[in-house]
Design an enzyme around this catalytic site. Structure first.
Site, PDB file in Angstrom:
ATOM      1  N   THR A  63     -14.619  94.150 -45.186  1.00 44.39           N
ATOM      2  CA  THR A  63     -15.271  95.407 -44.425  1.00 44.39           C
ATOM      3  C   THR A  63     -14.396  96.565 -44.997  1.00 44.39           C
ATOM      4  O   THR A  63     -13.114  96.456 -45.569  1.00 44.39           O
ATOM      5  CB  THR A  63     -14.966  95.273 -43.025  1.00 44.39           C
ATOM      6  OG1 THR A  63     -15.245  96.569 -42.471  1.00 44.39           O
ATOM      7  CG2 THR A  63     -13.401  94.844 -42.570  1.00 44.39           C
ATOM      8  N   ASP A  64     -15.160  97.747 -45.016  1.00 43.45           N
ATOM      9  CA  ASP A  64     -14.256  99.042 -45.291  1.00 43.45           C
ATOM     10  C   ASP A  64     -13.305  99.231 -44.317  1.00 43.45           C
ATOM     11  O   ASP A  64     -12.431 100.253 -44.722  1.00 43.45           O
ATOM     12  CB  ASP A  64     -15.187 100.200 -45.459  1.00 43.45           C
ATOM     13  CG  ASP A  64     -16.327 100.405 -44.336  1.00 43.45           C
ATOM     14  OD1 ASP A  64     -16.072  99.856 -43.269  1.00 43.45           O
ATOM     15  OD2 ASP A  64     -17.163 101.316 -44.281  1.00 43.45           O
ATOM     16  N   GLU A  65     -13.254  98.538 -43.249  1.00 45.50           N
ATOM     17  CA  GLU A  65     -12.209  99.087 -42.136  1.00 45.50           C
ATOM     18  C   GLU A  65     -10.770  98.819 -42.500  1.00 45.50           C
ATOM     19  O   GLU A  65      -9.790  99.191 -42.072  1.00 45.50           O
ATOM     20  CB  GLU A  65     -12.613  98.493 -40.983  1.00 45.50           C
ATOM     21  CG  GLU A  65     -13.775  98.861 -40.194  1.00 45.50           C
ATOM     22  CD  GLU A  65     -13.955  98.343 -38.994  1.00 45.50           C
ATOM     23  OE1 GLU A  65     -13.189  98.204 -38.177  1.00 45.50           O
ATOM     24  OE2 GLU A  65     -15.315  98.483 -38.585  1.00 45.50           O
ATOM     25  N   TYR A  93      -8.818  93.958 -35.132  1.00 49.50           N
ATOM     26  CA  TYR A  93     -10.124  93.197 -36.016  1.00 49.50           C
ATOM     27  C   TYR A  93      -9.852  93.818 -37.407  1.00 49.50           C
ATOM     28  O   TYR A  93      -9.512  92.828 -38.416  1.00 49.50           O
ATOM     29  CB  TYR A  93     -11.478  93.884 -35.338  1.00 49.50           C
ATOM     30  CG  TYR A  93     -12.369  93.784 -36.500  1.00 49.50           C
ATOM     31  CD1 TYR A  93     -12.998  92.551 -36.950  1.00 49.50           C
ATOM     32  CD2 TYR A  93     -12.938  94.818 -37.291  1.00 49.50           C
ATOM     33  CE1 TYR A  93     -14.060  92.425 -37.933  1.00 49.50           C
ATOM     34  CE2 TYR A  93     -13.786  94.742 -38.467  1.00 49.50           C
ATOM     35  CZ  TYR A  93     -14.508  93.397 -38.562  1.00 49.50           C
ATOM     36  OH  TYR A  93     -15.356  93.491 -39.686  1.00 49.50           O
ATOM     37  N   LYS A 146      -8.851  91.358 -40.926  1.00 49.20           N
ATOM     38  CA  LYS A 146      -9.579  91.233 -42.099  1.00 49.20           C
ATOM     39  C   LYS A 146      -8.812  91.607 -43.355  1.00 49.20           C
ATOM     40  O   LYS A 146      -8.876  91.023 -44.430  1.00 49.20           O
ATOM     41  CB  LYS A 146     -10.841  92.047 -41.980  1.00 49.20           C
ATOM     42  CG  LYS A 146     -11.969  91.880 -40.968  1.00 49.20           C
ATOM     43  CD  LYS A 146     -12.535  90.510 -41.284  1.00 49.20           C
ATOM     44  CE  LYS A 146     -13.489  90.592 -42.399  1.00 49.20           C
ATOM     45  NZ  LYS A 146     -14.323  89.266 -42.437  1.00 49.20           N
TER      46      LYS A 146
HETATM   47  P1  NAD Z   1     -21.274  88.259 -36.337  1.00 53.14           P
HETATM   48  O1  NAD Z   1     -20.196  88.281 -35.168  1.00 53.14           O
HETATM   49  O2  NAD Z   1     -22.687  88.679 -35.901  1.00 53.14           O
HETATM   50  O3  NAD Z   1     -21.391  86.666 -36.906  1.00 53.14           O
HETATM   51  C1  NAD Z   1     -20.094  85.984 -37.034  1.00 53.14           C
HETATM   52  C2  NAD Z   1     -20.572  84.523 -37.078  1.00 53.14           C
HETATM   53  O4  NAD Z   1     -19.515  83.525 -37.537  1.00 53.14           O
HETATM   54  C3  NAD Z   1     -21.346  84.010 -36.015  1.00 53.14           C
HETATM   55  O5  NAD Z   1     -22.462  83.123 -36.332  1.00 53.14           O
HETATM   56  C4  NAD Z   1     -20.241  82.736 -35.465  1.00 53.14           C
HETATM   57  O6  NAD Z   1     -20.691  81.729 -34.898  1.00 53.14           O
HETATM   58  C5  NAD Z   1     -19.635  82.391 -36.609  1.00 53.14           C
HETATM   59  N1  NAD Z   1     -18.011  82.010 -36.471  1.00 53.14           N
HETATM   60  C6  NAD Z   1     -17.208  82.725 -35.813  1.00 53.14           C
HETATM   61  N2  NAD Z   1     -16.023  82.079 -35.758  1.00 53.14           N
HETATM   62  C7  NAD Z   1     -16.203  80.986 -36.528  1.00 53.14           C
HETATM   63  C8  NAD Z   1     -15.259  79.976 -36.987  1.00 53.14           C
HETATM   64  N3  NAD Z   1     -14.110  79.659 -36.333  1.00 53.14           N
HETATM   65  N4  NAD Z   1     -15.948  78.814 -37.549  1.00 53.14           N
HETATM   66  C9  NAD Z   1     -17.005  78.998 -37.885  1.00 53.14           C
HETATM   67  N5  NAD Z   1     -18.039  79.951 -37.619  1.00 53.14           N
HETATM   68  C10 NAD Z   1     -17.596  80.867 -36.958  1.00 53.14           C
HETATM   69  O7  NAD Z   1     -20.522  89.144 -37.549  1.00 53.14           O
HETATM   70  P2  NAD Z   1     -21.365  89.843 -38.615  1.00 53.14           P
HETATM   71  O8  NAD Z   1     -21.327  91.345 -38.004  1.00 53.14           O
HETATM   72  O9  NAD Z   1     -22.486  89.236 -39.269  1.00 53.14           O
HETATM   73  O10 NAD Z   1     -20.247  89.924 -39.795  1.00 53.14           O
HETATM   74  C11 NAD Z   1     -20.352  89.069 -40.598  1.00 53.14           C
HETATM   75  C12 NAD Z   1     -19.089  89.324 -41.608  1.00 53.14           C
HETATM   76  O11 NAD Z   1     -19.317  90.659 -42.147  1.00 53.14           O
HETATM   77  C13 NAD Z   1     -17.705  89.310 -41.220  1.00 53.14           C
HETATM   78  O12 NAD Z   1     -16.714  88.862 -41.955  1.00 53.14           O
HETATM   79  C14 NAD Z   1     -17.517  90.913 -40.917  1.00 53.14           C
HETATM   80  O13 NAD Z   1     -16.034  91.137 -41.188  1.00 53.14           O
HETATM   81  C15 NAD Z   1     -18.076  91.454 -42.087  1.00 53.14           C
HETATM   82  N6  NAD Z   1     -18.518  92.786 -42.216  1.00 53.14           N
HETATM   83  C16 NAD Z   1     -19.445  93.237 -41.078  1.00 53.14           C
HETATM   84  C17 NAD Z   1     -19.943  94.558 -41.223  1.00 53.14           C
HETATM   85  C18 NAD Z   1     -20.894  94.925 -39.981  1.00 53.14           C
HETATM   86  O14 NAD Z   1     -21.561  96.073 -40.081  1.00 53.14           O
HETATM   87  N7  NAD Z   1     -21.192  94.080 -38.952  1.00 53.14           N
HETATM   88  C19 NAD Z   1     -19.493  95.493 -42.125  1.00 53.14           C
HETATM   89  C20 NAD Z   1     -18.820  94.946 -43.115  1.00 53.14           C
HETATM   90  C21 NAD Z   1     -18.002  93.547 -43.119  1.00 53.14           C
HETATM   91  O1  TDX Z   2     -21.560 101.708 -27.112  1.00 48.27           O
HETATM   92  C1  TDX Z   2     -20.898 101.923 -28.113  1.00 48.27           C
HETATM   93  N1  TDX Z   2     -21.098 103.338 -28.258  1.00 48.27           N
HETATM   94  C2  TDX Z   2     -20.603 103.859 -29.369  1.00 48.27           C
HETATM   95  O2  TDX Z   2     -20.321 105.128 -29.366  1.00 48.27           O
HETATM   96  C3  TDX Z   2     -20.697 101.167 -29.296  1.00 48.27           C
HETATM   97  C4  TDX Z   2     -20.745  99.662 -29.205  1.00 48.27           C
HETATM   98  C5  TDX Z   2     -20.044 101.698 -30.415  1.00 48.27           C
HETATM   99  N2  TDX Z   2     -19.831 103.047 -30.427  1.00 48.27           N
HETATM  100  C6  TDX Z   2     -19.316 103.584 -31.692  1.00 48.27           C
HETATM  101  C7  TDX Z   2     -18.147 102.936 -32.216  1.00 48.27           C
HETATM  102  C8  TDX Z   2     -18.156 103.183 -33.576  1.00 48.27           C
HETATM  103  O3  TDX Z   2     -17.800 104.448 -33.983  1.00 48.27           O
HETATM  104  O4  TDX Z   2     -20.467 103.445 -32.675  1.00 48.27           O
HETATM  105  C9  TDX Z   2     -19.526 103.200 -33.862  1.00 48.27           C
HETATM  106  C10 TDX Z   2     -19.920 101.753 -34.338  1.00 48.27           C
HETATM  107  O5  TDX Z   2     -19.469 100.886 -33.507  1.00 48.27           O
HETATM  108  P1  TDX Z   2     -19.680  99.189 -33.688  1.00 48.27           P
HETATM  109  O6  TDX Z   2     -21.063  98.990 -33.949  1.00 48.27           O
HETATM  110  O7  TDX Z   2     -18.922  98.711 -32.945  1.00 48.27           O
HETATM  111  O8  TDX Z   2     -19.067  99.309 -35.281  1.00 48.27           O
HETATM  112  P2  TDX Z   2     -17.719  99.515 -36.026  1.00 48.27           P
HETATM  113  O9  TDX Z   2     -16.596  99.543 -34.801  1.00 48.27           O
HETATM  114  O10 TDX Z   2     -17.776 100.493 -36.767  1.00 48.27           O
HETATM  115  O11 TDX Z   2     -17.561  98.213 -36.944  1.00 48.27           O
HETATM  116  C11 TDX Z   2     -18.763  97.573 -37.409  1.00 48.27           C
HETATM  117  O12 TDX Z   2     -18.510  97.892 -38.874  1.00 48.27           O
HETATM  118  C12 TDX Z   2     -17.488  97.509 -39.716  1.00 48.27           C
HETATM  119  C13 TDX Z   2     -18.779  96.179 -37.347  1.00 48.27           C
HETATM  120  O13 TDX Z   2     -18.648  95.714 -36.107  1.00 48.27           O
HETATM  121  C14 TDX Z   2     -17.501  95.460 -38.289  1.00 48.27           C
HETATM  122  O14 TDX Z   2     -17.577  93.993 -38.280  1.00 48.27           O
HETATM  123  C15 TDX Z   2     -17.252  95.937 -39.473  1.00 48.27           C
HETATM  124  O15 TDX Z   2     -16.331  95.301 -40.273  1.00 48.27           O
END
Ligand code: NAD
Ligand code: TDX
Length: 339
Positions: A128-130, A155, A159
């Site tokens: 992630t960019d975080e 988190y 990562k």
């Molecule tokens: P998510 O929480 O929707 O899904 C995570 C999945 O991993 C689930 O299916 C869960 O059951 C599985 N899991 C969790 N722990 C596990 C374990 N110990 N063994 C096997 N499976 C397990 O997550 P997401 O938002 O789809 O993110 C997926 C990946 O992308 C993560 O690595 C996250 O850091 C990265 N990422 C997410 C975002 C975003 O915007 N959501 C952005 C950049 C990177």
């Molecule tokens: O109810 C809300 N109200 C609100 O203002 C929630 C849930 C979030 N927020 C804000 C927090 C953040 O600034 O919105 C923005 C986005 O929040 P999230 O959806 O929780 O994402 P963020 O914390 O930015 O992280 C996401 O992007 C990077 C993913 O969850 C991570 O897994 C990924 O690495």
């Protein structure tokens, strides 16, 4: 010179979560020569319905934990690559209880790296960019592959730790790895705890959307299908040992995104509540994806954020049964946290 790699059998960890399941659909739809084994523990965030209906000769689901070395010994041999999505992924949960993040994100990555070392398997790490921390709102800079690591939350620090393990295993043991750091994804199958689905499903259930603080924090939105195509590009043509940033120039602050959702759903753009801010809330993320675009020729297909957001709203409106049960539990947890 850019490497070329044609995987026939891949493991996708976390393939029942949001981004992992979208990647599984992408591979099934675009790469008929590749079989996918999904390894997923089915935590609260994993839902086998996300990949239900895909052909059984193309996708197999193994329910299990990436921390289980014995299980990895049984399933990893015979695969050409692991694409590692599985993680605890939600910042707010990591603030409430960091422990599962340490276990899955750090130990889980370690176990997968060890399995790849033992069975000589190519590894792609989804990050992630975080890991870079945040940028000031008035800073014109964006993150690049050489930005120093500076994570803020439990988190993002786990990562970052997992990225560093990948780098060490590459240098020390010569593992064939790549890393991608992507910005905020949106699209179908995203858990209702996350910002965009939470607000859409709040409106669909007659609840006012909840904005943290003033809503000036900026996120760099990318459609999850564009994330998938970028990961496939890096997996098959990326240079071993390299990191690529993935982003689609989608910077917007939260209040702007929330007002777009309200207007698209026929509500007044002021019809939301300000709630308690997230502790340590990162101000701005922004990705410079020049390396991926110029070196590997990748471009995003979803360049109109309003179009993608509208399609996402329609998807949640049409899939109530997919999110309704989870919604109640999620909102109860947020309520207890004052959010
Ligand atoms: P998510 O929480 O929707 O899904 C995570 C999945 O991993 C689930 O299916 C869960 O059951 C599985 N899991 C969790 N722990 C596990 C374990 N110990 N063994 C096997 N499976 C397990 O997550 P997401 O938002 O789809 O993110 C997926 C990946 O992308 C993560 O690595 C996250 O850091 C990265 N990422 C997410 C975002 C975003 O915007 N959501 C952005 C950049 C990177
Ligand atoms: O109810 C809300 N109200 C609100 O203002 C929630 C849930 C979030 N927020 C804000 C927090 C953040 O600034 O919105 C923005 C986005 O929040 P999230 O959806 O929780 O994402 P963020 O914390 O930015 O992280 C996401 O992007 C990077 C993913 O969850 C991570 O897994 C990924 O690495």
């Amino acid at each position: 010179m850019v490497e070329s790699f044609s995987p026939k059998n891949i493991i996708v960890t976390g393939g029942c979560g949001f981004i992992g399941s979208n990647f599984v659909h992408y591979v099934v739809n675009n790469h008929p020569e590749t079989h996918v084994t999904v390894l997923d523990k089915l935590t609260y965030a994993g839902n086998p319905e996300n990949i239900a209906g895909l052909p059984s000769d193309r996708v197999e689901l193994v329910v299990g934990d990436i921390c289980d070395a014995g299980l990895l010994d049984r399933i990893v041999p015979g695969h050409d690559a692991i694409v590692h999505y599985a993680a605890e992924s939600h910042n707010d949960n990591s603030i409430a209880d960091p422990e599962p993040f340490l276990k899955t994100n750090v130990e889980g990555t370690y176990r997968l790296l060890e399995a790849c070392r033992k069975y000589d398997v190519r590894y792609h790490h989804i990050s992630t960019d975080e890991v870079y921390g945040d940028l000031a709102l008035d800073d014109p800079a964006r993150f690049t592959e050489s930005t120093p690591y500076h994570p803020s939350s439990p988190y993002s620090s786990t990562k970052a730790a997992s990225d560093l393990l990948v780098r060490a295993w590459t240098r020390t043991y010569g593992l064939r790895t790549t890393i991608s750091n992507c910005s905020n994804n949106y699209g179908p199958f995203q858990h209702v705890e996350k910002f965009i689905p939470r607000q859409i499903t709040n409106i669909l259930t007659g609840v006012r959307p909840k904005l943290y603080g003033e809503g000036l924090n900026v996120r760099d939105w990318i459609h999850t299908e564009d994330h998938s195509s970028a990961v496939w590009t890096i997996l098959t043509r990326g240079r071993i040992g390299e990191t690529y940033l993935i982003g689609a120039d989608g910077e917007r602050n939260n209040i702007t995104v929330l007002r777009m959702i309200l207007e698209m759903m026929g509500k007044d753009s002021d019809d939301f509540d300000h709630v308690r801010d997230r502790p340590g809330h990162d101000r701005r993320y922004a990705i410079d994806a020049t390396k991926l675009r110029t070196e590997l020729g990748w471009t995003p297909a979803h360049t109109d954020f309003a179009d993608g957001l509208k399609a996402t709203i329609d998807w949640y409106a049409e899939h109530r049964q997919w999110w309704e049960k989870t919604k109640e539990r999620t909102e109860a947890r947020y309520k207890a946290q004052g959010q």
